[in-house]
Scaffold this active site. Structure first.
Site, mmCIF file in Angstrom:
data_model
loop_
_atom_site.group_PDB
_atom_site.id
_atom_site.type_symbol
_atom_site.label_atom_id
_atom_site.label_comp_id
_atom_site.label_asym_id
_atom_site.label_seq_id
_atom_site.Cartn_x
_atom_site.Cartn_y
_atom_site.Cartn_z
ATOM 1 N N GLU A 415 5.157 -3.829 3.715
ATOM 2 C CA GLU A 415 4.303 -4.063 2.556
ATOM 3 C C GLU A 415 2.996 -4.753 2.940
ATOM 4 O O GLU A 415 2.655 -5.816 2.442
ATOM 5 C CB GLU A 415 5.076 -4.880 1.506
ATOM 6 C CG GLU A 415 6.225 -4.068 0.934
ATOM 7 C CD GLU A 415 7.125 -4.838 0.002
ATOM 8 O OE1 GLU A 415 7.594 -4.273 -0.993
ATOM 9 O OE2 GLU A 415 7.372 -6.033 0.285
ATOM 10 N N GLU A 487 14.486 0.815 1.557
ATOM 11 C CA GLU A 487 15.075 -0.157 0.631
ATOM 12 C C GLU A 487 15.523 0.615 -0.608
ATOM 13 O O GLU A 487 14.768 1.407 -1.157
ATOM 14 C CB GLU A 487 14.076 -1.241 0.210
ATOM 15 C CG GLU A 487 13.676 -2.194 1.313
ATOM 16 C CD GLU A 487 12.708 -3.283 0.846
ATOM 17 O OE1 GLU A 487 12.655 -3.536 -0.388
ATOM 18 O OE2 GLU A 487 12.000 -3.848 1.691
#
Length: 995
Positions: A415, A487
């Site tokens: 991220e 994820e």
């Protein structure tokens, strides 16, 4: 007094990653002298980066009045400052590379005696991990400074060492320019949190080494190459390799390849004129070919978890024992892969993965997520001034961990948006280590990554990606690459739901190669009250101004490593064997989804139980089933089930036949169930049949009623007439208020309530911090504050009929509840029909009744599905059987209290006092139940489990159905088939006294 910030060191806001450090190298042990410097250090904490008074780095500085602090440790967990948790937000202004003037700075001193046998010559001081920026002095001489909290740094110190006493001084800053690169979803904690060692570097020794051990799956041979700067000789006795030269390819074999299923390591040794290094060699080849990620020629199916390093008392200063416990728990719960989110783990963890067998995605220590909140403006990922810092972090990751066979993918970080620096990291990594693919989830360009990966893709998106068609807009054109859910299934609080449906998609589409559930463990910090009460703190519990509350509690394990219900569900979903008993045809189908292993190391057992009581069992004689194969094995002749329609269930399970390094013989690997009997239509006797789908493979939460059987549990319709005396109506063993129809007692037990209830304390997934909340419309509709109005009370010869309207203030929607009560001396029968009226904007949380019973009924026995918590989309681990517990034992102490502890598919429930008095509830055919010592309202109000106080009653919920759980706390919500839509619902129960 604090020093003025202008006296802060210049390196603090420098984008340059370090100064004075040695080039990165592999982590390895050797026979060279080493001195462990862990232990108690002198410590003081200053409020700014300038540090405390005096030249603390001088040898003669008086530190006698300082405190002591263990190394490794975080100073916030020892009373210096406080932890702070954020998921995305930076806890300081976003103004790179600048940091606040208020910058807690820890100063450490450690005096040590150099052993008399210590050799002259080069030596390095190695720090395995320091958060976030630090400078080092030895004997008053500055060595340099370093950043990269979860990466090692080494400083050359040979010329500064002297016989006898030496003094090491380290200044550690909480905030630095590097903090902008370390915005991972975790606690902000500071200090020397990994080990410190002094290492001798012998002349003509091993400064660095690289082990390359490839495997040719077509020939079964391996190629071993060991590269060192100083030429040496390699010996691997098992391979017949003796004194083989470094820097040369050596073909060996046949060899047994390394895999997560069979982690075959060959012990060897590298010898140079000055040093001997033990080697553990695993042969394997990783590639992306044909659109698939393959190891040793075979496509992978990743059954993975994301793992942060965490200990509730030590933070990220985890011990070897803790790391090993994690790996053992993963293996025992059918996990075969781990992503080291979001930084390289302690090197010992990778040694354990090599030894015990886990595929590893090794992630660089990089995240700049907080820049998302400002539209990614000034994101370091695309700023050339940060180029060296990005490459430095990637190089230190790769060089440290390059010799681990368990590491099959390098991840650039997490991220951090997009940009030229990430692309440069990918390009450098491919050049440096072409034998491993590169991963980056946030890739907007295929040049960044060799995989296509997504976070929290919905089931629909995964199906579309699996078909390689219909991809959502904005995806980066990586459809021809292996797809990995980096994820998914956010394991926060109760849940996660939808695991089974994800796994079916993985198995249906070869292009979808599994993924990594978020995440392994709750990051709660243990706290103790004066009375000894222990609890676990989360964000906001330390007075943080900016925090993300309990979003740090999103793991499959509780902080103390107690497995949560979600881990049991995951283990069932990840089972490597699918066992499908078919009693009618006398067979069991065994499907082996392992990549390498056959079933020779397993023992298949069968177990037959009637209403949960053992009838027969044994071991199945079976030939091994190879990887990827299915075999249909014969069952033994099963005893005839008894008459009277008693449920009989066959369980077939697979267990380890012998001890393995990660579990003892007898450990259960997989199981499947099927019902053997079915009542006849007239309710007399039973027929030997199998349901249309075995329990192992039906949709989670499906009941046997949906699978096609209809037990006759309701007593005969011929009931005695009602007895009315004054204001009381007696129906069987119960008394009711004649005017209101309210139940006053049942089975001689006083009742404070027995009424329709649709509210549950919202789960983290109901609240959906980063998804679509159902809690918001629930509360808007007033489902947490419903009122009851009696519409009618009718007494017939044998039935009491009560009609109510249940609704909330300021709302025109509601529920009509029709209770029909009948019974005899032995049983009270409830037939409840519930109809939603009005234009409902949301699903229902639950539909059922709540009872308030005397507090002494604390012993629980039930026949149904268990033993653990289960909801309709988190039901895969619940098998049919008879189970016992206590009211207290049925609670799941999630860090933030919420709906928990449901048992579904219950046929019979007994609540007893220690003396045996109590209440039996039977389903017609079944129900869900929860039982607690506090109300739903109390559960809803509490922020931590220790705030829940037992009341003077037991709260029993008997439900026809629950809304599913999903994983909308950070992902998709409840699938349509698991939503509890308003409409018409029916609940039939029989209540009996227990004497």
């Amino acid at each position: 007094m604090p020093t003025h910030p202008e006296h802060a060191p210049s390196y603090l806001e420098s984008r340059t990653p370090s100064a004075g450090t040695e080039p990165p190298r592999a982590a390895f042990a050797s026979d060279a002298p080493a001195l462990d410097l862990d232990g108690d250090w002198r410590f003081r904490l200053a409020p700014t980066a300038a540090g405390g008074p005096g030249a603390f780095e001088r040898e003669d500085h008086d530190d006698s009045a300082w405190d002591t602090l263990p190394v490794p440790a975080h100073w916030q967990l020892h009373g210096y400052g406080a932890p702070a948790y954020t998921n995305i937000a930076y806890p300081f202004p976003i103004d790179p590379p600048h940091v606040p003037d208020d910058n807690p700075t820890g100063e450490y001193r450690r005096a040590f005696d150099l052993p008399e046998s210590w050799p002259e010559g080069p030596a390095v001081l190695r720090f395995e991990g320091v958060d976030s920026c630090y400078a080092v002095w030895l004997n008053g001489h500055e060595l340099g400074h370093a950043t990269g909290s979860r990466l090692p740094s080494e400083f050359e110190v040979g010329a500064l060492l002297r016989p006898g006493r030496n003094v090491l001084a380290v200044r550690v800053h909480q905030w630095s320019a590097a903090s902008y690169l370390e915005d991972q979803d975790m606690w902000w904690l500071s200090g020397i949190f990994r080990g410190v060692r002094l290492l001798a570097c012998p002349d003509r020794g091993v400064r660095d080494l690289e082990v390359r051990a490839s495997y040719d799956h077509t020939s079964g041979t391996g190629v071993l190459r060991v590269d060192t700067e100083t030429p040496g000789l390699v010996t691997v006795p098992e391979l017949g390799l003796v004194d083989a030269a470094t820097g040369t390819d050596h073909e060996v074999g046949p060899v047994e390849p390394w895999s997560a299923e069979v982690p075959r390591l060959y012990d060897g040794e590298l010898v140079t004129p000055g040093e001997r290094v033990p080697l553990r060699v695993g042969f394997r080849t990783v590639e992306v070919s044909g659109g698939l990620l393959r190891v040793n020629g075979r496509p992978l199916l990743l059954r993975g978890v994301n793992r942060h390093e965490w200990d509730p008392d030590r933070g990220r200063a985890v011990t070897w024992e803790t790391m090993r416990e994690d790996v053992l728990l993963m293996k025992r719960h059918n996990v075969n892969a781990v992503r080291t989110s979001h930084y390289p783990p302690h090197p010992d963890f990778l040694d354990l993965c090599d030894e015990l067998g886990l595929w590893v995605v090794d992630e660089c220590d990089l995240e700049t997520h907080g820049f998302e909140d400002v539209g990614w403006r000034n994101n370091p990922s695309d700023d050339p001034l940060w180029h060296d810092a990005f490459l430095d972090r990637m190089a230190r990751t790769v060089e440290r961990d390059k010799n681990h066979p368990s590491v099959i993918l390098w991840s650039l970080g997490n991220e951090s948006g997009g940009g030229r620096n990430l692309r440069a990291m990918a390009e450098w990594t491919r050049r440096r280590d072409p034998g491993r693919p590169v991963h980056y989830e946030g890739a907007a360009d295929p040049a960044y990554t060799d995989l296509y990966s997504r976070m929290y893709a919905t089931h629909e998106e995964v199906a579309a990606i699996g078909r390689r068609s219909g991809l959502p807009e904005g995806d980066p054109g990586l459809v021809d690459r292996p797809f990995v859910m980096v994820e998914y299934a956010h394991a926060m609080g109760t849940g996660p739901g939808g695991l089974e449906e994800y796994q079916r998609l993985v198995e249906a589409h070869p292009h979808v190669q599994g993924g990594f559930v978020w995440e392994w463990i709750d990051h709660g910090i243990r706290r103790r009250e004066d009375d000894g009460t222990e609890w676990f703190a989360y964000g906001g519990d330390f007075g943080e101004v900016v925090h993300d509350a309990n979003f740090v509690a999103d793991g499959l394990l509780m902080p103390d490593r107690t497995p949560g219900p979600g881990l049991a569900a995951l283990a069932k979903t990840f089972e490597p064997l699918r066992l499908v008993p078919d009693p009618e045809n006398g067979t069991v189908a065994v499907t082996n989804t392992w990549q390498v292993l056959d079933t020779a190391g397993l023992e298949l057992r069968w177990d037959l139980r009637e209403e949960g009581e053992p009838v027969a069992g044994g071991v199945l004689a079976a030939k091994p089933v190879g990887p990827g194969e299915t075999a249909v094995l014969p069952l033994p002749d099963l005893p005839e089930p008894s008459a009277a329609g008693r449920e009989t269930w066959l369980t077939v399970s697979a267990h380890l036949a012998g001890d393995l390094p990660w579990a003892e013989a007898g450990h259960e690997v997989a199981w499947g169930q099927a019902r053997v009997d079915r009542p006849r239509a007239d309710g007399s006797g039973s027929d030997r049949i199998t349901p249309s789908q075995p329990v192992t493979h039906h949709r989670p939460g499906a009941t046997e009623r949906e699978l096609g059987y209809h037990p006759q549990r309701t007593p005969s319709a011929q009931y005695p007439p009602l007895a009315t005396e004054g204001d009381t109506v007696t129906v069987g063993p119960a008394e009711f208020d004649a005017r209101t129809g309210r139940a006053l007692s049942v089975a001689g037990l006083p009742l404070a309530a027995l009424e329709l209830d649709v509210w549950r304390a919202p789960t983290d997934n109901d609240q959906a911090r980063h998804g679509e909340s159902v809690e918001v419309p629930w509360r808007r509709a007033g489902l947490d504050r419903m009122t009851h109005r009696v519409l009618s009370v009718e007494r017939e010869d044998a039935a009491l009929r009560v009609r109510t309207r249940v609704a909330a203030a300021n709302s025109d929607i509601g529920l009509l509840a029709d209770y029909t009560w009948t019974g005899d001396a032995e049983a009270l029968v409830l037939d409840l029909a519930v109809e939603a009226v009005g234009d409902w904007p949301c699903p229902l949380p639950r539909v059922g009744v709540r009872l308030e019973l005397p507090p002494e009924l604390g012993e629980v026995d039930w026949f149904g599905r268990g033993p653990g918590e289960a909801y309709r989309d988190v039901a895969q681990a619940a098998r049919v059987g008879r189970f016992t517990s206590s009211v207290d034992g049925l609670q799941t102490p999630y860090l933030r209290p919420q709906e928990n502890g449901n048992r579904l598919g219950t046929r019979r429930l007994d609540l007893r006092s220690p003396e045996g008095r109590g209440l039996r509830v039977e389903g017609a055919p079944e129900f869900d139940f929860t039982v607690r010592r506090w109300s739903t309202a109390a559960l809803d109000r509490a922020r931590h489990p220790h705030e829940l106080r037992p009341e003077d009653r037991i709260h029993l919920h008997l439900d026809a159905a629950h809304q599913g759980i999903g994983s909308a706390s950070c992902g998709p919500g409840v699938l349509p088939q698991h939503r509890l839509t308003p409409g018409t619902h029916r609940l039939r129960l029989v209540l009996r006294p227990l004497a």
